[in-house]
Design a protein around this motif. Structure first.
Motif, short mmCIF file in Angstrom:
data_model
loop_
_atom_site.label_atom_id
_atom_site.label_comp_id
_atom_site.label_asym_id
_atom_site.label_seq_id
_atom_site.Cartn_x
_atom_site.Cartn_y
_atom_site.Cartn_z
N MET A 74 -2.59 16.56 39.63
CA MET A 74 -3.58 15.83 40.35
C MET A 74 -3.74 14.44 39.76
SD MET A 74 -6.90 14.63 40.12
CE MET A 74 -7.32 15.34 38.58
N TYR A 75 -3.78 14.34 38.44
CA TYR A 75 -3.97 13.03 37.82
C TYR A 75 -2.86 12.07 38.23
CZ TYR A 75 -7.04 15.80 34.81
OH TYR A 75 -8.01 16.65 34.35
N GLY A 125 -10.03 16.44 41.22
CA GLY A 125 -10.89 17.06 40.22
C GLY A 125 -10.07 17.62 39.08
N GLY A 126 -10.63 17.59 37.91
CA GLY A 126 -9.95 18.13 36.75
C GLY A 126 -10.95 18.51 35.69
N ILE A 134 -15.61 9.49 38.26
CA ILE A 134 -16.71 9.15 39.15
C ILE A 134 -17.84 10.17 39.12
CG2 ILE A 134 -15.30 7.74 40.68
CD1 ILE A 134 -15.13 10.11 42.60
N TYR A 135 -17.58 11.35 38.55
CA TYR A 135 -18.62 12.36 38.45
C TYR A 135 -18.25 13.36 37.37
CZ TYR A 135 -22.01 15.92 39.72
OH TYR A 135 -23.04 16.83 39.68
N THR A 136 -19.20 13.73 36.57
CA THR A 136 -19.00 14.75 35.54
C THR A 136 -20.03 15.85 35.75
OG1 THR A 136 -18.25 13.08 33.96
CG2 THR A 136 -18.94 15.19 33.04
N THR A 137 -19.56 17.08 35.86
CA THR A 137 -20.47 18.21 36.04
C THR A 137 -21.01 18.68 34.70
OG1 THR A 137 -18.70 19.85 35.88
CG2 THR A 137 -19.24 19.03 38.09
N THR A 169 -7.61 18.98 30.26
CA THR A 169 -6.34 18.54 30.85
C THR A 169 -6.29 17.02 30.97
OG1 THR A 169 -7.16 18.88 33.11
CG2 THR A 169 -5.94 20.70 32.07
N LEU A 170 -7.44 16.38 31.15
CA LEU A 170 -7.45 14.92 31.16
C LEU A 170 -6.99 14.37 29.82
CD1 LEU A 170 -8.10 12.18 32.47
CD2 LEU A 170 -10.47 12.50 31.68
N GLN A 171 -7.48 14.96 28.74
CA GLN A 171 -7.11 14.48 27.40
C GLN A 171 -5.64 14.75 27.07
OE1 GLN A 171 -8.96 12.39 25.79
NE2 GLN A 171 -10.44 12.65 27.44
#
Length: 110
Positions: free
Chosen positions: A1-2, A14-15, A34-37, A19-21
């Motif tokens: 996705m990234y 979304g991720g 844009i949004y963090t849950t 996995t982003l790191q």
């Protein structure tokens, strides 16, 4: 996705932080969060209400015991999961305020 977002193949996605790191600095710097849950336990294991309680408890004990065995920990790393933890419905109740009812039907139980 990234990579899809960075390459313009998707407008957004979304991720999870882990996995982003794992992405390269080049990919991370090209993205904008844009949004963090709210943080809560990931990858819950659930059983259908028709599964007898004693069976649910046996499976739960077996999964949680993997934390204490070298072979179990090695298998968890392959998932990858560092440690399994017990959770309750209440740990996920916040999701009911996200407006996702048509995708997720909470089932109350023991």
């Amino acid at each position: 996705m990234y990579l899809h977002v960075v390459q313009g193949l998707a407008a957004a996605g979304g991720g999870v932080e882990k996995t982003l790191q794992e992405q390269s600095e080049e990919v991370r710097s090209a993205l904008r969060i844009i949004y963090t849950t709210r943080s809560f336990p990931s990858h819950p294991v659930a059983a259908h209400p028709r599964v007898p309680k004693d069976i649910r408890e046996k499976v739960s004990r077996a999964l949680l015991s993997m934390n204490n065995e070298s072979e179990g920990r090695a298998r968890l790393k392959n998932v990858p999961v560092e440690q399994l933890i017990p959770v309750k419905y209440d740990d996920y109740a916040v999701m009911s305020s996200w407006g996702i009812e048509k995708y997720w039907q909470p089932v109350s139980g023991d």
